[in-house]
Design a protein around this motif. Structure first.
Motif, PDB file in Angstrom:
ATOM      1  N   VAL A   1       0.901  -1.446   0.267  1.00 13.27           N
ATOM      2  CA  VAL A   1       0.051  -0.372   0.044  1.00 13.27           C
ATOM      3  C   VAL A   1       1.516   1.178   0.478  1.00 13.27           C
ATOM      4  O   VAL A   1       1.922   1.326   0.967  1.00 13.27           O
ATOM      5  CB  VAL A   1      -1.081  -0.189   1.266  1.00 13.27           C
ATOM      6  N   GLY A   2       0.576   2.357  -0.726  1.00  9.43           N
ATOM      7  CA  GLY A   2       1.130   3.469  -0.777  1.00  9.43           C
ATOM      8  C   GLY A   2       0.438   4.529  -1.395  1.00  9.43           C
ATOM      9  O   GLY A   2      -0.469   4.492  -1.995  1.00  9.43           O
ATOM     10  N   GLU A   3       0.402   5.912  -0.711  1.00  7.64           N
ATOM     11  CA  GLU A   3      -0.197   7.089  -0.732  1.00  7.64           C
ATOM     12  C   GLU A   3       0.690   8.417  -1.373  1.00  7.64           C
ATOM     13  O   GLU A   3       1.344   8.183  -0.914  1.00  7.64           O
ATOM     14  CB  GLU A   3      -1.576   7.861   0.223  1.00  7.64           C
TER      15      GLU A   3
ATOM     16  N   ALA B   1       2.755  10.044  -3.367  1.00  5.50           N
ATOM     17  CA  ALA B   1       4.199   9.314  -4.203  1.00  5.50           C
ATOM     18  C   ALA B   1       4.124   8.280  -3.899  1.00  5.50           C
ATOM     19  O   ALA B   1       4.653   7.252  -4.431  1.00  5.50           O
ATOM     20  CB  ALA B   1       5.429   9.862  -4.109  1.00  5.50           C
ATOM     21  N   GLY B   2       4.090   7.338  -2.423  1.00  5.06           N
ATOM     22  CA  GLY B   2       3.977   6.290  -2.212  1.00  5.06           C
ATOM     23  C   GLY B   2       2.799   5.075  -2.637  1.00  5.06           C
ATOM     24  O   GLY B   2       3.701   3.760  -3.235  1.00  5.06           O
ATOM     25  N   GLY B   3       1.677   5.703  -3.850  1.00  2.00           N
ATOM     26  CA  GLY B   3       1.078   5.249  -4.376  1.00  2.00           C
ATOM     27  C   GLY B   3       1.723   4.594  -6.114  1.00  2.00           C
ATOM     28  O   GLY B   3       1.399   3.918  -6.280  1.00  2.00           O
ATOM     29  N   VAL B   4       2.750   5.946  -5.997  1.00  2.00           N
ATOM     30  CA  VAL B   4       3.572   5.055  -6.820  1.00  2.00           C
ATOM     31  C   VAL B   4       4.445   4.126  -7.040  1.00  2.00           C
ATOM     32  O   VAL B   4       4.212   3.465  -7.906  1.00  2.00           O
ATOM     33  CB  VAL B   4       4.233   7.049  -8.072  1.00  2.00           C
ATOM     34  N   ALA B   5       5.136   4.494  -5.804  1.00  2.00           N
ATOM     35  CA  ALA B   5       6.249   3.087  -5.376  1.00  2.00           C
ATOM     36  C   ALA B   5       4.945   1.542  -5.802  1.00  2.00           C
ATOM     37  O   ALA B   5       5.662   1.405  -6.077  1.00  2.00           O
ATOM     38  CB  ALA B   5       6.414   3.476  -3.538  1.00  2.00           C
ATOM     39  N   ALA B   6       3.792   1.982  -5.233  1.00  2.00           N
ATOM     40  CA  ALA B   6       2.958   0.795  -4.465  1.00  2.00           C
ATOM     41  C   ALA B   6       2.647  -0.160  -6.324  1.00  2.00           C
ATOM     42  O   ALA B   6       3.048  -1.197  -6.450  1.00  2.00           O
ATOM     43  CB  ALA B   6       2.025   1.015  -4.180  1.00  2.00           C
TER      44      ALA B   6
END
Length: 184
Positions: free
Chosen positions: A52-54, A56-61
């Motif tokens: 899970v990421g949100e 820029a972390g969503g881009v990572a996920a």
């Protein structure tokens, strides 16, 4: 969930010298090392795993979804979730000649040198910069992935329109023309 912290969606692998100081951008190594520790501590035997990421972390996920899946046996149920990680390459309405997000991701590519960590299915068709945009990557992800994105994401609105749109969202005073522009 691995807390996003590196500035490159865990894709960086470079070293720069700035004013005589060595700066290291090793987001890819941070991600791999963290996973290695978690797998050793028992995550390898998990029945279910969710990356899970949100934002820029969503881009990572999204970018690491399939490689995350490969860390587990076929009997483990693995899924990924990108929350607010769907950015758009749109120009700022009536203001900029280039998308802010394209500029940001160009900076990430130039500083972090992420090309080896980006999906080859994307870099074979697009520049590394464009491989941070979900619309250029999502079709080739094999692991089940879910995208959560508000129809009127305040960050997207703020960075792709002028201040009047941000204000109308904040105060719920958008005109029908403004809503049409945002939906477009």
């Amino acid at each position: 969930m691995i807390r996003y912290c590196d500035g490159s969606s865990f894709t960086g692998n470079s070293k720069k010298i700035y004013n005589g100081t060595k700066l290291y951008f090793k987001g890819a190594r941070i991600f791999e090392s963290t996973l290695k520790v978690l797998l050793k501590k028992g995550m390898k035997s998990a029945k279910n795993a969710l990356l899970v990421g949100e934002s820029a972390g969503g881009v990572a996920a999204m970018l690491h979804c399939d490689s995350f899946r490969q860390k587990f046996s076929n009997s483990t149920h693995v899924k990924c979730l990108s929350d607010a990680g769907y950015f758009f390459a749109a120009k700022k309405h009536n203001f900029w000649s280039k998308s802010l997000f394209v500029s940001i991701f160009e900076g990430v590519v130039n500083l972090h040198r992420p090309t080896k960590m980006l999906p080859k299915s994307c870099t074979s068709k697009f520049t590394p910069t464009m491989c941070y945009f979900a619309q250029n990557v999502q079709h080739d992800i094999k692991t089940p992935i879910f995208f959560i994105m508000s129809e009127f994401d305040s960050v997207e609105i703020a960075f792709t329109t002028d201040k009047s749109y941000d204000d109308c969202m904040k105060y719920k005073t958008c005109t029908s023309d403004q809503i049409n522009v945002m939906q477009g």
